[in-house]
Design a protein around this motif. Structure first.
Motif, PDB file in Angstrom:
ATOM      1  N   VAL A 281       0.847  -1.195   0.000  1.00  0.00           N
ATOM      2  CA  VAL A 281       0.000   0.000   0.000  1.00  0.00           C
ATOM      3  C   VAL A 281       0.884   1.247   0.000  1.00  0.00           C
ATOM      4  CG1 VAL A 281      -1.958  -1.062   1.183  1.00  0.00           C
ATOM      5  CG2 VAL A 281      -0.152   0.024   2.529  1.00  0.00           C
ATOM      6  N   SER A 282       0.293   2.376  -0.394  1.00  0.00           N
ATOM      7  CA  SER A 282       1.017   3.648  -0.394  1.00  0.00           C
ATOM      8  C   SER A 282       1.078   4.214   1.024  1.00  0.00           C
ATOM      9  CB  SER A 282       0.305   4.647  -1.310  1.00  0.00           C
ATOM     10  OG  SER A 282      -0.935   5.010  -0.724  1.00  0.00           O
ATOM     11  N   GLN A 283       1.925   5.218   1.214  1.00  0.00           N
ATOM     12  CA  GLN A 283       2.004   5.890   2.521  1.00  0.00           C
ATOM     13  C   GLN A 283       0.657   6.487   2.898  1.00  0.00           C
ATOM     14  OE1 GLN A 283       5.129   8.814   2.588  1.00  0.00           O
ATOM     15  NE2 GLN A 283       6.651   7.318   3.253  1.00  0.00           N
ATOM     16  N   ASP A 284       0.005   7.139   1.924  1.00  0.00           N
ATOM     17  CA  ASP A 284      -1.293   7.764   2.206  1.00  0.00           C
ATOM     18  C   ASP A 284      -2.333   6.717   2.616  1.00  0.00           C
ATOM     19  OD1 ASP A 284      -0.376  10.299   1.750  1.00  0.00           O
ATOM     20  OD2 ASP A 284      -1.164  10.426  -0.300  1.00  0.00           O
ATOM     21  N   GLU A 285      -2.314   5.592   1.917  1.00  0.00           N
ATOM     22  CA  GLU A 285      -3.272   4.521   2.227  1.00  0.00           C
ATOM     23  C   GLU A 285      -3.003   3.969   3.626  1.00  0.00           C
ATOM     24  OE1 GLU A 285      -6.428   1.687   1.294  1.00  0.00           O
ATOM     25  OE2 GLU A 285      -5.941   3.765   0.893  1.00  0.00           O
ATOM     26  N   LEU A 286      -1.738   3.759   3.957  1.00  0.00           N
ATOM     27  CA  LEU A 286      -1.409   3.251   5.288  1.00  0.00           C
ATOM     28  C   LEU A 286      -1.788   4.269   6.358  1.00  0.00           C
ATOM     29  CD1 LEU A 286      -0.319   1.090   7.120  1.00  0.00           C
ATOM     30  CD2 LEU A 286       1.978   2.042   6.784  1.00  0.00           C
ATOM     31  N   ARG A 287      -1.556   5.535   6.085  1.00  0.00           N
ATOM     32  CA  ARG A 287      -1.916   6.591   7.044  1.00  0.00           C
ATOM     33  C   ARG A 287      -3.431   6.560   7.297  1.00  0.00           C
ATOM     34  NH1 ARG A 287       0.226  10.820   4.441  1.00  0.00           N
ATOM     35  NH2 ARG A 287       2.275  10.392   5.272  1.00  0.00           N
ATOM     36  N   ARG A 288      -4.195   6.405   6.224  1.00  0.00           N
ATOM     37  CA  ARG A 288      -5.654   6.369   6.340  1.00  0.00           C
ATOM     38  C   ARG A 288      -6.111   5.144   7.147  1.00  0.00           C
ATOM     39  NH1 ARG A 288      -9.964   4.368   4.040  1.00  0.00           N
ATOM     40  NH2 ARG A 288      -8.859   3.075   2.552  1.00  0.00           N
ATOM     41  N   LEU A 289      -5.516   3.987   6.858  1.00  0.00           N
ATOM     42  CA  LEU A 289      -5.872   2.766   7.583  1.00  0.00           C
ATOM     43  C   LEU A 289      -5.489   2.876   9.060  1.00  0.00           C
ATOM     44  CD1 LEU A 289      -4.716   0.162   4.916  1.00  0.00           C
ATOM     45  CD2 LEU A 289      -7.084   0.597   5.607  1.00  0.00           C
ATOM     46  N   ALA A 290      -4.310   3.430   9.320  1.00  0.00           N
ATOM     47  CA  ALA A 290      -3.866   3.603  10.707  1.00  0.00           C
ATOM     48  C   ALA A 290      -4.811   4.544  11.445  1.00  0.00           C
ATOM     49  CB  ALA A 290      -2.432   4.123  10.748  1.00  0.00           C
TER      50      ALA A 290
END
Length: 172
Positions: free
Chosen positions: A145-154
């Protein structure tokens, strides 16, 4: 002119109720869950099982050190129905109550995020420590996943309540 007895004033000798006496008590967790249990159309054995589960929750709302098969036997319920009924109780308010551990609790609460469910489940199962340690490369590598996607999931994970019983009991 006004008629009737003069208005009465409280004398200093009369005590006002204490602040504590005027607070309203919030329902405790078991009262809140028992109220929901009463609204089900479950059989007597199923409700007895539900009451046993509720009675065995700790203050955080977890069902620890208790075997649901034993509770089913106590309630006269078919043991095969125990897990299904427990999962129904876990959907009561607050969601995640009745979980046996943190992972189960978070997964119950994450389920409604159906679009993100596979990734959230994978993070909960395999990467909670990585998140805590900010070991993002391990998560990127595994989940792709992208950084943005991981940030959103976190961020989604931070909205979940690790202790569903926390808001209950005490005073308002």
């Amino acid at each position: 002119a006004l008629q009737g007895p003069p208005p009465s004033f409280r004398s200093d000798s009369e005590e006002l109720p204490s602040i504590e006496a005027t607070l309203t008590k919030r329902p405790d967790l078991s009262e809140h869950l028992m109220w929901q249990l009463k609204l089900t159309d479950w059989s007597e054995e199923e409700r007895t099982f539900g009451a046993l589960v509720i009675g065995n929750l700790d203050e955080d709302g977890y069902l620890k050190d208790v075997n649901v098969i034993d509770l089913a036997a106590q309630a006269g319920l078919d043991p095969e129905d125990a897990e299904e009924l427990l999962s129904m109780i876990q959907e009561f308010d607050p969601p995640g109550v009745g979980a046996r551990d943190l992972k189960e609790c978070l997964k119950i609460q994450a389920r409604p995020f159906t679009k993100d469910w596979p990734l959230l489940e994978r993070i909960i199962d395999h990467h909670m420590e990585d998140l805590e340690r900010r070991n993002y490369p391990a998560i990127f590598k595994d989940l792709n996943v992208s950084q943005d996607e991981l940030r959103r999931l976190a961020h989604l994970l931070t909205t979940l309540e690790p202790k569903p019983g926390r808001p209950f009991g005490g005073e308002n």
